[in-house]
Scaffold this motif. Structure first.
Motif, PDB file in Angstrom:
ATOM      1  N   ARG A  63      -5.689  -3.007   0.261  1.00  0.00           N
ATOM      2  CA  ARG A  63      -5.852  -2.302  -1.016  1.00  0.00           C
ATOM      3  C   ARG A  63      -5.581  -0.815  -0.838  1.00  0.00           C
ATOM      4  O   ARG A  63      -4.944  -0.168  -1.684  1.00  0.00           O
ATOM      5  N   GLN A  66      -1.880  -0.284  -0.634  1.00  0.00           N
ATOM      6  CA  GLN A  66      -1.250  -0.424  -1.946  1.00  0.00           C
ATOM      7  C   GLN A  66      -1.443   0.828  -2.794  1.00  0.00           C
ATOM      8  O   GLN A  66      -0.500   1.311  -3.418  1.00  0.00           O
ATOM      9  N   ASP A  67      -2.643   1.367  -2.827  1.00  0.00           N
ATOM     10  CA  ASP A  67      -2.952   2.500  -3.699  1.00  0.00           C
ATOM     11  C   ASP A  67      -2.491   3.840  -3.130  1.00  0.00           C
ATOM     12  O   ASP A  67      -2.216   4.771  -3.893  1.00  0.00           O
TER      13      ASP A  67
END
Length: 249
Positions: A63, A66-67
Motif C-alpha cells: 500500500r 502504491q501511494d
C-alpha cells in the motif's frame, strides 16, 4: 436549529477537550500527506529507526508503494528490512510487523511497545512533532533521558545521534493553586548531532508526515470525495428548494 447546534457542540466536545488537555505547548507540524517525496523519506526513517521496536500491523508495504510511487524493487531494496517467522525477508504484500515480543519489551522497557499504525490519529501530528524534538538528558531516568512533552517516558531517544544532546531549561511555573515551583520549561541543544537543527526538524516532519498518512492512507481520496459530496448536496438543496416552492403553490 437550536437542536442542531447543540448536537454539533456535543459531537466536537471530546476533540476540543483532548486538544486543550495536558497544558503542553505544541509546535505546529507542517504536514502534507500529498507530498510523495516526503512520504518516501518518512517511510525510510520509520523502518530505519522505529520498526525495530514499534510495529505498524495495519499497514502493508504494498500500500505504501502504491501511494508513494515506490516500485516493488525499491521497496525490497530500501524499505523492507524485517523478516518473517521463517527468517526470510518479508514480501512486498506483508504487514509492517515487528519481531519484538511483548515479553521482551516488558523486560527491556517495563511495558509493551505500542503499535504505531494509528498513533497520529490518537496523539495528533503536532504532539508527535513536538515529542520527537523535546528529549533531554535526565540521569534519574532508567534510559537516561526524559521528555518535556511526555514526562517520565520509558522510551529511549533513538534519534539522539541525529539531533544531538539536549539539556533541560528550568524556570518558575505558576500552579493553579497560586503556588510557584521550579520545573522544566524547555530544552536547549548542548552537543550537536550529525544533522543541523533545521535538517533534524525536516527529518522529523517527514517522519510525522508518514505516521499521519499511515493512520489513514485513504485520507486524500476521502477529502477529494468530500468536496464532490458537498457540491452535490448544494445542488440538491437548490432543486429541493424550488421543488418545495412548487408544492407550496
Amino acid at each position: 436549529m437550536k437542536k442542531l447546534i447543540l448536537a454539533f457542540l456535543v459531537m466536537i466536545a471530546p476533540s476540543v477537550a483532548f486538544a486543550a488537555g495536558g497544558n503542553v505547548h505544541l509546535d505546529e507540524a507542517n504536514i502534507d500527506v500529498s507530498n510523495k517525496e516526503s512520504l518516501q523519506r518518512g517511510a525510510k526513517a520509520f523502518v530505519t529507526y522505529c520498526l525495530s521496536c514499534h510495529g505498524a500491523s495495519y499497514m502493508r508495504y504494498s500500500r505504501l508503494g502504491q501511494d508513494a510511487d515506490i516500485s516493488d524493487e525499491q521497496l525490497l531494496e530500501n524499505i523492507i528490512f524485517t523478516r518473517d517467522k521463517k527468517g526470510e525477508q518479508n514480501k512486498v504484500g506483508a504487514l509492517m510487523e515487528v519481531a519484538m515480543t511483548d515479553d521482551y519489551a516488558k523486560a527491556a522497557f517495563g511495558s509493551k511497545v505500542p503499535d504505531l499504525s494509528v498513533i497520529a490519529r490518537s496523539r495528533g501530528a503536532d504532539w508527535l512533532y513536538t515529542y520527537l524534538r523535546t528529549f533531554y538528558v535526565d540521569p534519574t531516568r532508567p534510559m537516561g533521558v526524559n521528555n518535556t512533552t511526555f514526562k517520565n517516558v520509558g522510551m529511549p531517544n533513538v534519534l539522539w545521534q541525529l539531533q544531538g544532546t539536549q539539556q533541560a531549561v528550568y524556570g518558575e511555573v505558576h500552579k493553579e493553586n497560586g503556588s510557584v515551583e521550579e520545573a522544566v520549561v524547555g530544552v536547549e541543544l548542548v552537543e550537536e548531532g550529525t544533522m543541523t537543527p533545521a535538517e533534524y526538524d525536516l527529518f522529523v516532519t517527514d517522519l510525522v508526515n508518514y505516521l499521519v498518512y499511515m493512520g489513514e492512507p485513504i485520507q486524500e481520496t476521502r477529502k477529494t470525495m468530500g468536496i464532490y459530496v458537498v457540491l452535490f448536496l448544494f445542488l440538491l438543496f437548490i432543486f429541493a428548494y424550488f421543488l418545495k416552492k412548487e408544492y407550496r403553490k
